[in-house]
Enzyme design. Structure first.
Site, PDB file in Angstrom:
ATOM      1  N   SER A  60     -25.259  13.944 -30.415  1.00  0.00           N
ATOM      2  CA  SER A  60     -26.084  13.738 -29.322  1.00  0.00           C
ATOM      3  C   SER A  60     -25.479  12.641 -28.570  1.00  0.00           C
ATOM      4  O   SER A  60     -24.748  11.593 -28.787  1.00  0.00           O
ATOM      5  CB  SER A  60     -27.364  13.172 -29.970  1.00  0.00           C
ATOM      6  N   ASP A  61     -25.287  13.190 -27.127  1.00  0.00           N
ATOM      7  CA  ASP A  61     -25.149  12.092 -26.164  1.00  0.00           C
ATOM      8  C   ASP A  61     -26.084  11.109 -26.219  1.00  0.00           C
ATOM      9  O   ASP A  61     -27.294  11.209 -26.351  1.00  0.00           O
ATOM     10  CB  ASP A  61     -25.127  12.549 -24.830  1.00  0.00           C
ATOM     11  N   LYS A  62     -25.856   9.869 -25.722  1.00  0.00           N
ATOM     12  CA  LYS A  62     -26.710   8.772 -25.692  1.00  0.00           C
ATOM     13  C   LYS A  62     -27.424   8.411 -24.344  1.00  0.00           C
ATOM     14  O   LYS A  62     -28.735   8.764 -24.221  1.00  0.00           O
ATOM     15  CB  LYS A  62     -25.904   7.480 -25.870  1.00  0.00           C
ATOM     16  N   THR A  63     -26.854   8.361 -23.438  1.00  0.00           N
ATOM     17  CA  THR A  63     -27.487   7.936 -22.159  1.00  0.00           C
ATOM     18  C   THR A  63     -28.166   9.265 -21.503  1.00  0.00           C
ATOM     19  O   THR A  63     -27.720  10.231 -21.090  1.00  0.00           O
ATOM     20  CB  THR A  63     -26.500   7.462 -20.958  1.00  0.00           C
ATOM     21  N   ASP A  98     -27.176  15.797 -21.387  1.00  0.00           N
ATOM     22  CA  ASP A  98     -27.579  15.905 -20.054  1.00  0.00           C
ATOM     23  C   ASP A  98     -26.760  15.747 -18.768  1.00  0.00           C
ATOM     24  O   ASP A  98     -27.157  16.181 -17.703  1.00  0.00           O
ATOM     25  CB  ASP A  98     -28.760  14.851 -19.663  1.00  0.00           C
TER      26      ASP A  98
END
Length: 913
Positions: free
Chosen positions: A344-347, A597
């Site tokens: 998973s990406d964080k931001t 995102d």
């Protein structure tokens, strides 16, 4: 503030520690570097620009579009599809137009379901193109002109101002649009590219990336890279080269290859035998034999398999759409059930991508509300700055005094009489305020911590607090005000801390994923210390590594892969690193999901088995993903996991049933055709094929038992189970065949067109072959006993209803010879009871099955290697746990010795006293 502030040795000067910013740097070749020394006041000449445009090409991403017709035709490919198509062609050759129409219709329906459901997918490269700026200002021939961005070339001098989208990768020159020196840095928001939650300050010599946004300041820059060579261009290239065959398609092809193998081998044997045995007779003619084996082939091959699978996934997609989860690629639903690692990406994915007021450090007795109020008074209204916006938003949400105001720019009880906006040289904002109740005046300052601490004359505790916040990745801002009656003496109010906080449901989603056997790994372009802080707040482990571990030349690929498996995440990564993490995990046979995102997530989203674009994502991420979340937060991912596992169970149930049916059908008819030259009339075989496959479509809405671990297609187990069940069904078929022939005197008659003879054995065997395998689907639904999770009423009604139709057909006749109702009912009852016996066999097979068993019975090279690796890993784990136990024993013994020593020392001190 709850932080534990470290003590500093006396005599050591305390200073605010600047957090080191790690940024990816692009290499510039010497040949390209030579083109970048353009005179900033003149720019390139028209001739130079034209020559470089011809050499480097336009500043745009190459467009690759797939022909819609070719995409539609791709749904007619695959092992099973090819076999069905061959059967379709042969049926046309022998002029069996009924079979031809049925087979062709099934092929077209299957292709249309897939094409229509996936036609919503957009081109990822188109979306990436839309993130680029359209116009820019550049120096050409000594004039500042407006250019289309696709005309930019390396060496062009461009002007970047507040709000601009950077049109190409460039190097800042540290001067303004007319050549004057600039004060301060350019503040760049590159979160969509790198995943960094905070804007990055860049000065002379630093690189700005195409598609990032200027948030503060203005400078000129020289273009270094354009088009596909830019940071975003490389991401687009990674997307375009990711065209691997999907996991589900591989599984279907493996099942298809097995069915094709046994079908073609047995049918060819029958065909050759009949051509030789009946040579010179009418039934030995090639077209006659071909027609006969065609019917057996059509009845044997699972013509409905692709359609049932597609319908099941389409129903699942509709269920997910109701929960605001849009499925762009149907097979992603099945693959999601097998995902065991979710990167998973964080931001913007795990976090809100919004700077938010966090727990402050307070001084001199001030409260949290007071520091917010003073920060608000010193904030610039309407400033396009994320930090100022975060301060104002927090104050307006938390302070009662700022709610229900008549004028949004006024603070009740206070009046701002003068305001000095942020200045890059002073690094603070300052406001002069009048308290309308006391009519007293004071000043408030807000700015960089070191500046505010210096303004109040120094404060060691504040320095320690700022350094503590910096080590956790929090952005700190100092706030101070003048004391009552003295406009020149400042006192510290405290330090506000800002962070991009986790989404409210992120921690719960990670926990629930863990409960379902899915490990979540954070893959972010943000700084390592920020990643560790967010991981801590999400309840994740803090084993976060920087991107260096992914490209370490001193480590083998296996060692790097081990890092990927064991680490809880990676920080300071670029799109190529995210792509590599997914790729390395996949090479280990792990099915990987990826959420993101931003533009920087698009390549990894495309590469992953299941790419999930979250709410509020960029067009690039949305187009590269297989699944798009329309609701904020990640909780719907768990809904997707649950739904996908239910769908997986339904598809595995159907696959086991259909392969078992095929094995049973081929075994039985191979023997009776070869030994007795008998087979069911073509119309009855086709009827079984159509009715039973159509009936099993309702499996798409059947109850399913949700697995608590990631599901997996165990092809060896599936095929072996099918062969065992198929053999047992064949035994029952032979029992029916010989009993009704030898005992009831129902003689097997050779099929002849327009035959008017009574053929009661055909009716009995039709009813048996229709019902016995079909009832087995009640068993294949589960790995346990069928009653542990009963089928849905609709599923039960349709399956039993189909066989009641078959029962009525043989009782009343029409398409086949009538038989006594008692005999027909007994045949149907035996089929039903037999599935219960087969259910017991199935349960014991599942319980005793293991990978070791598969590798022993079918010792392929891949399985033997995997088994050896498993055994070696087991030995290694045993050694590791043994070492851990030894360390624990040593630690316990050390603690005991230490306690005893302390006790002896304490006793000695008492005696001395």
């Amino acid at each position: 503030m709850s932080e534990k502030i470290e003590e500093t040795p006396k005599g050591k000067n305390l200073e605010v520690e600047e957090a080191e910013h790690h940024e990816h740097s692009d290499e510039i070749s010497p040949e390209l570097e030579a083109l970048l020394h353009t005179d900033p006041k003149q720019g390139l000449t028209t001739a130079e620009a034209a020559e470089r445009l011809a050499r480097f090409g336009p500043n745009e991403l190459a467009e690759v579009k797939r022909n819609p017709l070719l995409k539609f035709l791709s749904y007619f490919t695959g092992a099973i599809a090819y076999l069905i198509e061959v059967a379709c062609i042969i049926s046309a050759i022998v002029e069996d137009w009924l079979d031809f129409g049925i087979i062709l219709a099934l092929l077209i329906v299957n292709a249309c379901i897939g094409f229509i459901e996936e036609s919503k997918a957009e081109s990822a490269l188109d979306a990436l193109r839309q993130t680029l700026a359209l116009k820019t200002r550049a120096w050409r021939d000594g004039h500042l002109v407006e250019l289309d961005v696709n005309q930019l070339v390396p060496g062009d001098v461009i002007v970047l101002r507040l709000g601009d989208i950077v049109p190409a990768d460039g190097r800042l020159l540290g001067i303004g649009a007319t050549g004057e020196a600039t004060e301060g840095d350019l503040l760049i928001d590159q979160s969509a590219l790198t995943g960094e939650s905070l804007p990055v300050a860049k000065n002379k010599g630093k690189t700005v990336y195409s598609s990032s946004i200027v948030k503060q300041g203005q400078q000129m820059a020289v273009v270094t890279k354009t088009g596909g060579d830019t940071f975003i261009g490389r991401a687009a290239n990674l997307i375009s080269i990711t065209t691997e065959e999907g996991h589900f398609q591989k599984i279907i092809n493996r099942i298809g290859n097995f069915l094709i193998l046994i079908t073609v081998v047995l049918v060819l044997i029958i065909m050759i035998y009949q051509l030789v045995a009946f040579k010179g007779q009418d039934k030995g003619k090639f077209l006659h034999v071909l027609e006969r084996v065609l019917v057996l082939t059509v009845a044997a091959i699972p013509v409905g398999l692709p359609t049932v699978m597609s319908v099941t996934m389409a129903v699942g997609a509709k269920q997910l759409a109701a929960k605001k989860v849009i499925v762009k690629r149907l097979t992603a639903i099945e693959e999601m059930a097998s995902v065991s690692v979710l990167c998973s990406d964080k931001t913007g994915t795990l976090t809100l991508n919004e700077l938010t007021f966090d727990e402050p450090y307070l001084s001199n007795g001030y409260t949290s509300d007071e520091i917010l109020l003073y920060s608000y008074l010193a904030a610039e209204a309407g400033a396009n700055d994320p930090i100022e916006f975060a301060v104002r938003t927090a104050a307006e949400e938390q302070l009662a005094i700022l709610k229900n105001r008549t004028h949004k720019h006024e603070v009740p009880g206070f009046k701002v009489t003068s305001f000095l906006p942020f200045n890059p040289s002073t690094k603070l904002t300052q406001a002069t305020i009048t308290n309308l109740e006391t009519n007293s005046t004071f000043k408030v300052a807000k700015g960089a911590p070191q500046v505010i601490i210096r303004l109040v004359g120094g404060d060691d505790d504040a320095v320690r607090a700022v350094n503590s916040l910096a080590k956790r990745g929090l952005r700190a801002l100092g706030v101070a005000r003048t004391v009552e009656g003295n406009m020149d003496k400042w006192e510290l109010i405290g330090m506000i801390s800002l962070i991009d906080p986790p989404r409210p449901d992120s921690a719960e989603t990670i926990r629930r994923c863990g409960d379902m056997g899915v490990a979540v790994k954070m893959i972010t372009g943000d700084q390592l210390i920020i990643a560790k802080e967010v991981a801590h707040r999400l309840g994740m482990q803090r084993v976060m590594l920087d991107a260096h571990h992914l490209v370490d030349a001193d480590k083998s690929e296996d060692e790097i892969t081990e890092h990927c498996i064991r680490a809880d995440g990676f920080a300071q990564v670029i799109p190529e690193h995210k792509y590599r993490v997914v790729e390395l995990l996949q090479k280990r046979g792990i099915l990987v999901g990826m959420t993101g995102d931003g533009v920087n997530d698009a390549p990894a989203l495309k590469k992953a088995n299941v790419g999930i674009a979250v709410h509020g994502c960029t067009d690039a991420a949305r187009s590269a993903a297989d699944i798009v979340l329309l609701a904020p937060g990640l909780s719907t991912i768990v809904d997707g996991l649950i739904c996908s596992r239910a769908i997986f169970q339904r598809m595995r149930s159907y696959a086991l049933y259909r392969i078992t049916s095929t094995v049973h059908f081929l075994m039985f008819f191979f023997v009776v055709v070869m030994a007795y030259d008998w087979a069911l009339p073509p119309k009855l075989l086709i009827l079984i094929c159509i009715l039973n496959d159509l009936a099993t479509l309702v499996i798409a809405v059947d109850n399913a038992q949700i697995s608590q671990r990631p599901d997996k297609w165990r092809i060896g187990q599936l095929i072996t189970m099918s062969i065992v069940l198929g053999i047992l069904l064949s035994a029952l078929s032979f029992a029916h065949f010989f009993y009704f022939w030898k005992v009831r005197d129902y003689v097997p008659l050779d099929y002849v067109k327009d035959d008017t003879r009574d053929r009661p054995l055909d009716s009995i065997m039709y009813l048996h072959i229709s019902s016995a395998p079909h009832f087995v689907i009640f068993s294949t639904r589960l790995t346990g006993y069928f009653w542990e999770n009963l089928p849905s009423p609709m599923f039960t009604a349709v399956i039993i209803g189909t066989q009641i139709i078959a029962l009525l057909m043989v009782i009343f006749g029409g398409l086949t010879t009538k038989v006594p109702a008692g005999e027909a009912c007994v045949v149907l009852l035996i089929s039903f009871v037999y599935f219960i016996l087969l259910d017991v066999v199935k349960v014991h097979l599942f319980r005793r099955w293991s990978f070791e068993l598969t590798a022993t019975f079918v010792p392929t090279k891949a399985r033997t290697t995997k088994l050896a690796a498993k055994k070696a890993n087991k030995i290694q784990q045993a050694r590791v746990w043994e070492s851990i136990d030894n360390v624990r024993k040593v630690a316990v013994m050390t603690a005991v010795v230490s306690s005893l020593s302390e006790g002896v020392t304490a006793s000695s001190e008492v005696e001395v006293k």
